[in-house]
Design a protein around this motif. Structure first.
Motif, mmCIF file in Angstrom:
data_model
loop_
_atom_site.group_PDB
_atom_site.id
_atom_site.type_symbol
_atom_site.label_atom_id
_atom_site.label_comp_id
_atom_site.label_asym_id
_atom_site.label_seq_id
_atom_site.Cartn_x
_atom_site.Cartn_y
_atom_site.Cartn_z
ATOM 1 N N ALA A 85 0.853 -1.195 0.000
ATOM 2 C CA ALA A 85 0.000 0.000 0.000
ATOM 3 C C ALA A 85 0.883 1.238 0.000
ATOM 4 C CB ALA A 85 -0.916 0.005 1.221
ATOM 5 N N ALA A 86 0.564 2.173 -0.870
ATOM 6 C CA ALA A 86 1.292 3.439 -0.938
ATOM 7 C C ALA A 86 0.545 4.367 -1.878
ATOM 8 C CB ALA A 86 2.719 3.232 -1.440
ATOM 9 N N GLU A 87 0.742 5.662 -1.686
ATOM 10 C CA GLU A 87 0.099 6.635 -2.568
ATOM 11 C C GLU A 87 0.904 6.895 -3.821
ATOM 12 O OE1 GLU A 87 -1.504 10.127 -0.769
ATOM 13 O OE2 GLU A 87 -2.147 9.030 1.005
ATOM 14 N N SER A 88 2.219 6.683 -3.767
ATOM 15 C CA SER A 88 3.031 6.924 -4.962
ATOM 16 C C SER A 88 4.273 6.041 -4.952
ATOM 17 C CB SER A 88 3.445 8.397 -5.055
ATOM 18 O OG SER A 88 4.508 8.686 -4.165
ATOM 19 N N GLU A 89 4.767 5.790 -6.135
ATOM 20 C CA GLU A 89 5.994 5.017 -6.288
ATOM 21 C C GLU A 89 7.158 5.717 -5.608
ATOM 22 O OE1 GLU A 89 8.761 4.805 -10.066
ATOM 23 O OE2 GLU A 89 7.150 3.308 -10.265
ATOM 24 N N THR A 90 7.261 7.018 -5.796
ATOM 25 C CA THR A 90 8.369 7.782 -5.220
ATOM 26 C C THR A 90 8.401 7.656 -3.701
ATOM 27 O OG1 THR A 90 8.263 9.335 -7.059
ATOM 28 C CG2 THR A 90 9.410 10.081 -5.077
#
Length: 167
Positions: A85-90
């Motif tokens: 889970a994450a909002e962005s790859e960066t």
């Protein structure tokens, strides 16, 4: 950054020299039969935990189990990063690079490799991995200690699988 996805089963890092020996899922698999009887794909599915090894020809492949998380490889850290889970790859990559310094590893094993490996969905045959959904990883031949852990911060959840050369 290139990522590898699964259709629902585990991912496999197979020795490039043995790819043609991995048959993946076969058409005659019976969904009611025990997974261990499903050929190569069944052997990968039978791995319990984050990591495990399966024989491929005269070598071993590394199974990335537990959940079918989208995965990439960070070569500087020798780290498979599995996106839970994450909002962005960066943000996820940054969080992984921070987490790997102090994470408590939950599983370990030793893996012998003869060089480059290919990461792909274990349901596919190794001779023809899914186009655009596999990743070649250059490794020096030798033994690696493979460590795995699930970790998270406030915004990012991930499974880390790190390779450390064994002298």
């Amino acid at each position: 950054m290139d990522w590898v996805e699964s259709a629902g089963g585990p991912l496999l890092a197979a020795p490039a020299t043995q790819l043609a020996r991995w048959e993946g899922a076969t058409d005659d698999e019976d969904d009611d039969a025990p997974v261990e009887t499903w050929g190569d794909y069944g052997r990968a599915c039978a791995v319990d935990g984050y990591i495990g090894l399966v024989g491929i020809g005269g070598a071993q492949g590394l199974v990335l189990g537990d959940e079918p998380a989208t995965t990439t490889y960070l070569p500087e850290e020798r780290l498979f990063l599995r996106w839970a889970a994450a909002e962005s790859e960066t943000e996820l990559v940054h969080a992984a690079r921070e987490a790997v310094r102090g994470v408590e590893w939950e599983e370990e094993l030793d893996w012998d490799v003869d060089g480059a490996v290919v990461l792909f969905d274990s349901a596919w045959p190794g001779a023809t991995p899914e186009p655009g959904n596999h990743l070649k990883i250059d490794l020096a031949p030798g033994r690696y200690r493979v460590r795995a852990a699930h970790t998270r911060d406030d915004r990012n959840w991930m499974i880390l699988v790190q390779l450390q050369p064994v002298p």
